[in-house]
Design a protein around this motif. Structure first.
Motif, PDB file in Angstrom:
ATOM      1  N   THR A 149     -13.669  -5.430  -4.513  1.00 15.37           N
ATOM      2  CA  THR A 149     -12.336  -4.934  -4.880  1.00 15.37           C
ATOM      3  C   THR A 149     -12.178  -3.484  -4.439  1.00 15.37           C
ATOM      4  OG1 THR A 149     -13.310  -4.435  -7.049  1.00 15.37           O
ATOM      5  CG2 THR A 149     -12.032  -6.458  -6.878  1.00 15.37           C
ATOM      6  N   CYS A 150     -12.833  -3.117  -3.339  1.00 14.49           N
ATOM      7  CA  CYS A 150     -12.843  -1.718  -2.883  1.00 14.49           C
ATOM      8  C   CYS A 150     -11.423  -1.198  -2.663  1.00 14.49           C
ATOM      9  CB  CYS A 150     -13.627  -1.630  -1.572  1.00 14.49           C
ATOM     10  SG  CYS A 150     -13.645   0.009  -0.841  1.00 14.49           S
ATOM     11  N   ALA A 151     -11.121  -0.064  -3.305  1.00 12.53           N
ATOM     12  CA  ALA A 151      -9.778   0.517  -3.163  1.00 12.53           C
ATOM     13  C   ALA A 151      -9.728   1.541  -2.040  1.00 12.53           C
ATOM     14  CB  ALA A 151      -9.353   1.169  -4.470  1.00 12.53           C
ATOM     15  N   VAL A 152     -10.892   1.959  -1.569  1.00 11.09           N
ATOM     16  CA  VAL A 152     -10.928   2.966  -0.505  1.00 11.09           C
ATOM     17  C   VAL A 152     -10.218   2.424   0.744  1.00 11.09           C
ATOM     18  CG1 VAL A 152     -12.451   4.270   1.039  1.00 11.09           C
ATOM     19  CG2 VAL A 152     -13.039   4.050  -1.382  1.00 11.09           C
ATOM     20  N   CYS A 153     -10.420   1.123   1.018  1.00 15.93           N
ATOM     21  CA  CYS A 153      -9.850   0.548   2.243  1.00 15.93           C
ATOM     22  C   CYS A 153      -8.749  -0.462   1.926  1.00 15.93           C
ATOM     23  CB  CYS A 153     -10.948  -0.120   3.062  1.00 15.93           C
ATOM     24  SG  CYS A 153     -11.767  -1.472   2.194  1.00 15.93           S
ATOM     25  N   TYR A 154      -8.238  -0.414   0.702  1.00 12.27           N
ATOM     26  CA  TYR A 154      -7.234  -1.377   0.252  1.00 12.27           C
ATOM     27  C   TYR A 154      -6.096  -1.530   1.262  1.00 12.27           C
ATOM     28  CZ  TYR A 154      -3.609  -3.521  -2.610  1.00 12.27           C
ATOM     29  OH  TYR A 154      -2.631  -4.355  -3.085  1.00 12.27           O
ATOM     30  N   ILE A 162     -14.762   1.446   7.305  1.00  8.86           N
ATOM     31  CA  ILE A 162     -14.090   2.746   7.171  1.00  8.86           C
ATOM     32  C   ILE A 162     -14.302   3.433   5.820  1.00  8.86           C
ATOM     33  CG2 ILE A 162     -12.245   2.359   8.860  1.00  8.86           C
ATOM     34  CD1 ILE A 162     -10.457   1.478   6.494  1.00  8.86           C
ATOM     35  N   CYS A 163     -15.174   2.882   4.960  1.00  5.05           N
ATOM     36  CA  CYS A 163     -15.269   3.458   3.613  1.00  5.05           C
ATOM     37  C   CYS A 163     -16.302   4.584   3.527  1.00  5.05           C
ATOM     38  CB  CYS A 163     -15.539   2.352   2.608  1.00  5.05           C
ATOM     39  SG  CYS A 163     -14.271   1.078   2.697  1.00  5.05           S
ATOM     40  N   TYR A 164     -16.057   5.638   4.301  1.00 11.82           N
ATOM     41  CA  TYR A 164     -16.991   6.780   4.375  1.00 11.82           C
ATOM     42  C   TYR A 164     -17.132   7.478   3.027  1.00 11.82           C
ATOM     43  CZ  TYR A 164     -15.880   5.918   9.211  1.00 11.82           C
ATOM     44  OH  TYR A 164     -15.678   5.294  10.410  1.00 11.82           O
ATOM     45  N   ARG A 185     -25.704   2.607   5.141  1.00  3.89           N
ATOM     46  CA  ARG A 185     -24.909   2.009   6.214  1.00  3.89           C
ATOM     47  C   ARG A 185     -23.922   1.014   5.612  1.00  3.89           C
ATOM     48  NH1 ARG A 185     -25.783  -1.781  10.492  1.00  3.89           N
ATOM     49  NH2 ARG A 185     -27.453  -2.724   9.261  1.00  3.89           N
ATOM     50  N   GLU A 186     -22.648   1.141   5.969  1.00  4.64           N
ATOM     51  CA  GLU A 186     -21.681   0.138   5.508  1.00  4.64           C
ATOM     52  C   GLU A 186     -21.722  -1.014   6.501  1.00  4.64           C
ATOM     53  OE1 GLU A 186     -17.530   1.275   5.095  1.00  4.64           O
ATOM     54  OE2 GLU A 186     -17.128  -0.484   3.837  1.00  4.64           O
ATOM     55  N   THR A 187     -22.259  -2.160   6.053  1.00  4.18           N
ATOM     56  CA  THR A 187     -22.450  -3.297   6.967  1.00  4.18           C
ATOM     57  C   THR A 187     -21.256  -4.244   6.966  1.00  4.18           C
ATOM     58  OG1 THR A 187     -23.519  -4.575   5.219  1.00  4.18           O
ATOM     59  CG2 THR A 187     -24.955  -3.263   6.657  1.00  4.18           C
ATOM     60  N   HIS A 188     -20.534  -4.297   5.834  1.00  2.00           N
ATOM     61  CA  HIS A 188     -19.368  -5.170   5.714  1.00  2.00           C
ATOM     62  C   HIS A 188     -18.232  -4.340   5.145  1.00  2.00           C
ATOM     63  CE1 HIS A 188     -22.735  -7.912   5.749  1.00  2.00           C
ATOM     64  NE2 HIS A 188     -21.939  -8.977   5.844  1.00  2.00           N
ATOM     65  N   CYS A 189     -16.997  -4.678   5.525  1.00  2.00           N
ATOM     66  CA  CYS A 189     -15.852  -3.915   5.015  1.00  2.00           C
ATOM     67  C   CYS A 189     -14.645  -4.847   4.913  1.00  2.00           C
ATOM     68  CB  CYS A 189     -15.555  -2.747   5.960  1.00  2.00           C
ATOM     69  SG  CYS A 189     -14.261  -1.631   5.365  1.00  2.00           S
ATOM     70  N   LEU A 190     -13.965  -4.777   3.784  1.00  3.25           N
ATOM     71  CA  LEU A 190     -12.757  -5.587   3.591  1.00  3.25           C
ATOM     72  C   LEU A 190     -11.746  -5.323   4.710  1.00  3.25           C
ATOM     73  CD1 LEU A 190     -12.448  -5.046  -0.261  1.00  3.25           C
ATOM     74  CD2 LEU A 190     -12.697  -7.288   0.817  1.00  3.25           C
ATOM     75  N   TYR A 196     -16.149  -8.436   1.269  1.00  2.00           N
ATOM     76  CA  TYR A 196     -16.433  -7.294   0.403  1.00  2.00           C
ATOM     77  C   TYR A 196     -16.860  -6.110   1.270  1.00  2.00           C
ATOM     78  CZ  TYR A 196     -20.830  -9.900   1.016  1.00  2.00           C
ATOM     79  OH  TYR A 196     -21.877 -10.625   1.531  1.00  2.00           O
ATOM     80  N   CYS A 197     -16.979  -4.953   0.629  1.00  2.00           N
ATOM     81  CA  CYS A 197     -17.577  -3.802   1.291  1.00  2.00           C
ATOM     82  C   CYS A 197     -19.026  -3.732   0.817  1.00  2.00           C
ATOM     83  CB  CYS A 197     -16.822  -2.521   0.943  1.00  2.00           C
ATOM     84  SG  CYS A 197     -15.103  -2.576   1.516  1.00  2.00           S
ATOM     85  N   ARG A 198     -19.948  -3.605   1.763  1.00  2.00           N
ATOM     86  CA  ARG A 198     -21.378  -3.639   1.429  1.00  2.00           C
ATOM     87  C   ARG A 198     -22.073  -2.414   1.999  1.00  2.00           C
ATOM     88  NH1 ARG A 198     -26.005  -5.312   4.001  1.00  2.00           N
ATOM     89  NH2 ARG A 198     -27.642  -6.251   2.721  1.00  2.00           N
TER      90      ARG A 198
HETATM   91 ZN    ZN Z   1     -13.936  -0.642   1.499  1.00  2.22          ZN
END
Ligand code: ZN
Length: 206
Positions: A149-154, A162-164, A185-190, A196-198
């Motif tokens: 439910t990451c809001a950084v990249c909502y 992109i969730c630096y 390392r962000e491997t997955h991003c919504l 999900y963001c991982r």
């Molecule tokens: Zn994200």
């Protein structure tokens, strides 16, 4: 993503992000991005420290986008620093609790310390907002923090993660718990269509 339609970020987390952004960007920098992201109501007026809805997830993501636009090529580093400052703010706000946890952590092996701090981060996030789903994964000895439910990249789209800001917070949490910087390392991003963001905790640096 229907479940995120009405997603909100609670005041205390908005406050944390804005205090951190002000520390890193200065007041003028912060005010400039508040203006371009439609959040002028927070100029000179930090949200209160409570669990009422502060901004919508869309507004929160727009703030991140505004910081990216403001800094251009330097944005990634800047966002990571803001994420780092956010975690430091949380530690300051809960100094007593974190002090006790920190002392207890010293007795644990490094990997368990990482588990401890990330599990706590996930439950703290879930506690502030029942919409949030976050958890810690440990697969083949690799530990990762995950939020679906990451809001950084909502509502954003990108070919790369992109969730630096989030990378900065996870990195600082791990540094706080272990005393050592680790590669995150962000491997997955919504934003790139993942579920999900991982954020994967890699090897210690230096
Ligand atoms: Zn994200």
């Amino acid at each position: 993503m229907a479940h995120l339609e009405d997603a909100v970020i609670v005041n205390t987390l908005v406050r944390q992000a804005l205090v951190a952004a002000k520390e890193v960007m200065g007041e003028n920098g912060l005010n400039a991005v508040l203006r371009t992201s439609g959040l002028s109501r927070f100029i000179g007026q930090m949200p209160p420290d409570d669990l009422n809805p502060g901004v919508s997830a869309a507004e929160y993501a727009m703030l991140g986008k505004a910081i990216e636009d403001f800094y251009g090529r330097g944005a990634r580093g800047m966002l990571r620093r803001i994420g780092k400052a956010s975690f430091q703010y949380a530690v300051r706000e809960q100094a007593a609790l974190m002090g006790i946890a920190g002392a207890a952590l010293k007795l644990l092996p490094q990997k368990q310390r990482i588990h401890f701090v990330l599990n706590n981060m996930a439950s703290a996030l879930k506690k502030t907002n029942p919409q949030v789903d976050a958890w810690v994964e440990d697969r083949d000895s690799v530990v990762a923090f995950i939020e679906s439910t990451c809001a950084v990249c909502y509502n954003r789209k990108s070919e790369t993660p992109i969730c630096y800001l989030y990378v900065g917070s996870v990195g600082e949490a791990v540094r706080w718990a272990t005393g050592v910087d680790h590669e995150i390392r962000e491997t997955h991003c919504l934003a790139k269509g993942d579920e999900y963001c991982r954020f994967e905790v890699g090897s210690p640096l230096g």
